[in-house]
Write a protein that holds these residues in place. Structure first.
Motif, PDB file in Angstrom:
ATOM      1  N   SER A 126      34.589  42.626  41.182  1.00  0.00           N
ATOM      2  CA  SER A 126      36.053  42.580  41.294  1.00  0.00           C
ATOM      3  C   SER A 126      36.598  43.837  41.975  1.00  0.00           C
ATOM      4  CB  SER A 126      36.702  42.382  39.923  1.00  0.00           C
ATOM      5  OG  SER A 126      36.302  43.397  39.025  1.00  0.00           O
ATOM      6  N   ALA A 127      35.966  44.990  41.734  1.00  0.00           N
ATOM      7  CA  ALA A 127      36.393  46.229  42.391  1.00  0.00           C
ATOM      8  C   ALA A 127      36.051  46.200  43.871  1.00  0.00           C
ATOM      9  CB  ALA A 127      35.732  47.435  41.728  1.00  0.00           C
ATOM     10  N   ILE A 128      34.884  45.704  44.181  1.00  0.00           N
ATOM     11  CA  ILE A 128      34.468  45.619  45.588  1.00  0.00           C
ATOM     12  C   ILE A 128      35.395  44.677  46.345  1.00  0.00           C
ATOM     13  CG2 ILE A 128      32.601  44.893  47.138  1.00  0.00           C
ATOM     14  CD1 ILE A 128      30.659  45.838  44.840  1.00  0.00           C
ATOM     15  N   GLN A 150      47.716  46.920  38.782  1.00  0.00           N
ATOM     16  CA  GLN A 150      48.374  48.157  39.185  1.00  0.00           C
ATOM     17  C   GLN A 150      47.554  49.338  38.697  1.00  0.00           C
ATOM     18  OE1 GLN A 150      52.429  48.098  37.876  1.00  0.00           O
ATOM     19  NE2 GLN A 150      53.026  46.698  39.476  1.00  0.00           N
ATOM     20  N   LEU A 151      47.312  50.269  39.602  1.00  0.00           N
ATOM     21  CA  LEU A 151      46.580  51.488  39.287  1.00  0.00           C
ATOM     22  C   LEU A 151      47.455  52.684  39.613  1.00  0.00           C
ATOM     23  CD1 LEU A 151      43.133  50.656  40.976  1.00  0.00           C
ATOM     24  CD2 LEU A 151      43.708  50.454  38.548  1.00  0.00           C
ATOM     25  N   GLU A 172      40.895  53.845  32.947  1.00  0.00           N
ATOM     26  CA  GLU A 172      41.894  52.967  33.566  1.00  0.00           C
ATOM     27  C   GLU A 172      41.217  51.857  34.378  1.00  0.00           C
ATOM     28  OE1 GLU A 172      45.645  53.261  36.681  1.00  0.00           O
ATOM     29  OE2 GLU A 172      45.011  55.083  35.651  1.00  0.00           O
ATOM     30  N   LEU A 173      40.183  52.208  35.123  1.00  0.00           N
ATOM     31  CA  LEU A 173      39.458  51.203  35.907  1.00  0.00           C
ATOM     32  C   LEU A 173      38.790  50.182  34.995  1.00  0.00           C
ATOM     33  CD1 LEU A 173      37.864  53.522  38.607  1.00  0.00           C
ATOM     34  CD2 LEU A 173      39.714  51.854  38.955  1.00  0.00           C
ATOM     35  N   SER A 174      38.269  50.642  33.875  1.00  0.00           N
ATOM     36  CA  SER A 174      37.637  49.736  32.918  1.00  0.00           C
ATOM     37  C   SER A 174      38.665  48.779  32.313  1.00  0.00           C
ATOM     38  CB  SER A 174      36.953  50.543  31.811  1.00  0.00           C
ATOM     39  OG  SER A 174      36.401  49.692  30.840  1.00  0.00           O
ATOM     40  N   LYS A 175      39.825  49.301  31.937  1.00  0.00           N
ATOM     41  CA  LYS A 175      40.900  48.466  31.368  1.00  0.00           C
ATOM     42  C   LYS A 175      41.374  47.412  32.361  1.00  0.00           C
ATOM     43  CE  LYS A 175      42.680  51.822  28.069  1.00  0.00           C
ATOM     44  NZ  LYS A 175      43.777  52.732  27.723  1.00  0.00           N
ATOM     45  N   ASN A 176      41.256  47.709  33.648  1.00  0.00           N
ATOM     46  CA  ASN A 176      41.660  46.765  34.691  1.00  0.00           C
ATOM     47  C   ASN A 176      40.519  45.857  35.137  1.00  0.00           C
ATOM     48  OD1 ASN A 176      44.572  47.093  35.800  1.00  0.00           O
ATOM     49  ND2 ASN A 176      43.913  49.169  35.312  1.00  0.00           N
ATOM     50  N   GLY A 177      39.374  45.957  34.478  1.00  0.00           N
ATOM     51  CA  GLY A 177      38.255  45.066  34.769  1.00  0.00           C
ATOM     52  C   GLY A 177      37.508  45.361  36.052  1.00  0.00           C
ATOM     53  N   LEU A 178      37.619  46.598  36.563  1.00  0.00           N
ATOM     54  CA  LEU A 178      36.984  46.931  37.831  1.00  0.00           C
ATOM     55  C   LEU A 178      35.616  47.586  37.660  1.00  0.00           C
ATOM     56  CD1 LEU A 178      40.137  48.182  39.737  1.00  0.00           C
ATOM     57  CD2 LEU A 178      38.991  45.978  39.937  1.00  0.00           C
ATOM     58  N   ILE A 179      35.371  48.143  36.482  1.00  0.00           N
ATOM     59  CA  ILE A 179      34.066  48.731  36.190  1.00  0.00           C
ATOM     60  C   ILE A 179      33.644  48.346  34.777  1.00  0.00           C
ATOM     61  CG2 ILE A 179      34.393  50.723  37.728  1.00  0.00           C
ATOM     62  CD1 ILE A 179      34.848  52.444  35.177  1.00  0.00           C
TER      63      ILE A 179
END
Length: 108
Positions: A80-82, A3-4, A60-67
């Motif tokens: 994972s972000a892509i 969730q973002l 936030e993106l880092s905490k969600n593993g996207l960057i």
């Protein structure tokens, strides 16, 4: 399910769009996934978004593993972000079905 916040999702969408633009002009994936610190992003493609808001979204993106976030707030866009952005329509459909399912179960 990840969730973002809406603000962070909007910034992720803009970052993903920039990644796609970079690929379209012939950049390698290795180059296209590397991004600068927030003030550079403001001038490149995030005009009108405050530097602090960009930094908050990147955290936030880092905490969600996207960057992968670096100490200067430069970052690397992870696969994972892509994948998340490539599947966003399916993600929305799944969210709608989850909401409908919860509503139906509450009614019974």
């Amino acid at each position: 399910m990840m969730q973002l916040t809406n603000d962070t999702y909007r910034i992720l969408r803009l970052i993903y769009d920039e990644y796609q633009n970079r690929r379209k002009i012939g950049m390698s994936k290795t180059e296209a996934i590397l991004f600068s610190y927030p003030s550079a992003l403001q001038t490149e493609f995030l005009q009108g978004i405050l530097e602090d808001d960009i930094a908050d979204a990147l955290t936030e993106l880092s905490k969600n593993g996207l960057i992968k976030l670096y100490s200067d707030f430069g970052f690397l866009l992870k696969d994972s972000a892509i994948i998340y952005m490539e599947n966003r329509l399916q993600n929305k459909v799944n969210l709608i079905f989850d909401i409908i399912s919860k509503i139906v179960s509450m009614l019974h």
